[in-house]
Design an enzyme around this catalytic site. Structure first.
Site, short mmCIF file in Angstrom:
data_model
loop_
_atom_site.label_atom_id
_atom_site.label_comp_id
_atom_site.label_asym_id
_atom_site.label_seq_id
_atom_site.Cartn_x
_atom_site.Cartn_y
_atom_site.Cartn_z
N HIS A 49 0.84 -1.21 0.00
CA HIS A 49 0.00 0.00 0.00
C HIS A 49 0.87 1.26 0.00
O HIS A 49 0.65 2.18 -0.78
CB HIS A 49 -0.91 -0.04 1.23
CG HIS A 49 -1.74 1.18 1.42
ND1 HIS A 49 -3.06 1.25 1.02
CD2 HIS A 49 -1.46 2.39 1.98
CE1 HIS A 49 -3.55 2.43 1.33
NE2 HIS A 49 -2.60 3.15 1.91
N GLU A 50 1.87 1.28 0.88
CA GLU A 50 2.73 2.47 0.96
C GLU A 50 3.62 2.62 -0.27
O GLU A 50 3.84 3.74 -0.75
CB GLU A 50 3.59 2.39 2.22
CG GLU A 50 2.81 2.26 3.53
CD GLU A 50 1.76 3.35 3.70
OE1 GLU A 50 1.93 4.45 3.14
OE2 GLU A 50 0.76 3.09 4.39
N GLU B 155 -6.56 6.42 -1.31
CA GLU B 155 -6.41 5.22 -0.48
C GLU B 155 -6.98 3.99 -1.17
O GLU B 155 -6.40 2.90 -1.09
CB GLU B 155 -7.09 5.44 0.87
CG GLU B 155 -6.42 6.48 1.73
CD GLU B 155 -4.93 6.24 1.88
OE1 GLU B 155 -4.53 5.10 2.20
OE2 GLU B 155 -4.17 7.19 1.67
N HIS C 191 1.62 4.27 -2.91
CA HIS C 191 1.55 5.72 -2.74
C HIS C 191 2.74 6.39 -3.43
O HIS C 191 2.59 7.41 -4.11
CB HIS C 191 1.57 6.08 -1.25
CG HIS C 191 0.23 6.09 -0.60
ND1 HIS C 191 -0.87 6.72 -1.13
CD2 HIS C 191 -0.20 5.55 0.59
CE1 HIS C 191 -1.91 6.57 -0.34
NE2 HIS C 191 -1.53 5.86 0.72
#
Length: 303
Positions: free
Chosen positions: A146-147, A226, A150
């Site tokens: 997930h990070e 997100e 980003h």
């Protein structure tokens, strides 16, 4: 770097064109000139003020994060756990086709992680000791994916551009409203020159109101990011890993575990946690965990 410079240039031009068009359509140009306001100069001032703070924050974001959280960057892994963490980030970064970011750990009971940095090639992924100790490695891999997404999506730069745009509108419009408010209060006083106290009162109050509206816009966009980051993690780490991570966080939240210790609110947009519902949800940088889980479940399985 060239793409980011081009994006910044296009954004600035778009803001100038839009504001100029609004002034022309509403015939505010003649009124502003009569009120002694040099609106082209005000536009430039608003752009400088609006974007300078945003890009300064972006430029020092890694340094700010390290100071705020006392992050220990892993230069040479000292334990098997640190080695696994660095190797996992390296593998995910390779799948996302980005440069290897710095990897760090900070001491906190919170179950969290975040990514920050001025560019895709100069980023930091930080995880809390609470996250490492309270969820399993497959779930951690989902969080890291997930990070990494980003970073891959350029979310830090995009958020900076968006914040710069809304800041520009807030600065510009609050001063226009200040002039309007001052003119209303000084009706009939033909001898007065320049702005009075009404300008400052109107500007202050409108900055608060417009700033709140701008926060709604930025928070809404952050929540959309997100969902994309969750989908990106499903792609590079596996849908099962990201789903397991979100369900694990949901279970911990319902069990009363610390999901966020509240430090450094400026970094909240890049954390993994969600916020409570109600009116405050409009200012939340993350959607509720149940919404993220539902959106991820709807994604088709990777071929």
């Amino acid at each position: 770097m060239i793409k980011r410079i081009l994006l910044l240039t296009v954004t600035n031009v778009a803001v100038l064109v839009l504001l100029t068009a609004v002034i022309s359509v509403l015939h505010l140009d003649r009124w502003l000139t009569a009120a002694g306001i040099n609106y082209p100069l005000l536009l430039v001032f608003s752009l400088v003020v609006g974007f300078t703070g945003s890009f300064l924050s972006l430029a020092i974001s890694k340094w700010m994060a390290k100071m705020a959280y006392n992050i220990q960057v892993i230069d040479s892994p000292q334990t098997e756990g640190e080695e696994w963490l660095v190797n996992t980030v390296r593998s995910l970064a390779a799948r996302a086709r980005i440069a290897m970011p710095e990897v760090g750990i900070y001491e906190s009971p919170e179950v969290n992680a975040f990514a920050t940095g001025p560019s895709r090639s100069n980023a930091l992924v930080a995880v809390s000791s609470g996250l490492l100790s309270q969820i399993n490695r497959r779930q951690i891999e989902g969080v890291l994916g997930h990070e990494i997404t980003h970073i891959s999506n350029g979310d830090m730069v995009t958020m900076t551009l968006l914040q710069g745009v809304v800041n520009t509108f807030v600065v510009f419009l609050s001063r226009i409203i200040g002039v309007l408010f001052d003119s209303f209060l000084s009706r009939g006083d033909e001898e007065r020159r320049g702005v009075g106290m009404g300008f400052y009162v109107g500007m202050f109050l409108s900055e608060i109101a417009l700033g709140l509206l701008a926060s709604f816009i930025v928070a809404w966009y952050s929540r959309q990011r997100e969902f994309r980051a969750d989908a990106g993690s499903a792609r590079i780490a596996g849908k099962d890993a990201m789903l397991s991570a979100l369900r694990g966080l949901q279970s911990l939240t319902e069990g009363g575990s610390v999901i966020d210790d509240g430090r450094s609110a400026s970094l909240s947009a890049f954390k993994i946690h969600g916020k409570p519902g109600g009116f405050l949800s409009l200012l939340a940088s993350h959607p509720p965990l149940e919404e993220r889980i539902a959106a991820l479940e709807r994604l088709p399985e990777a071929a």
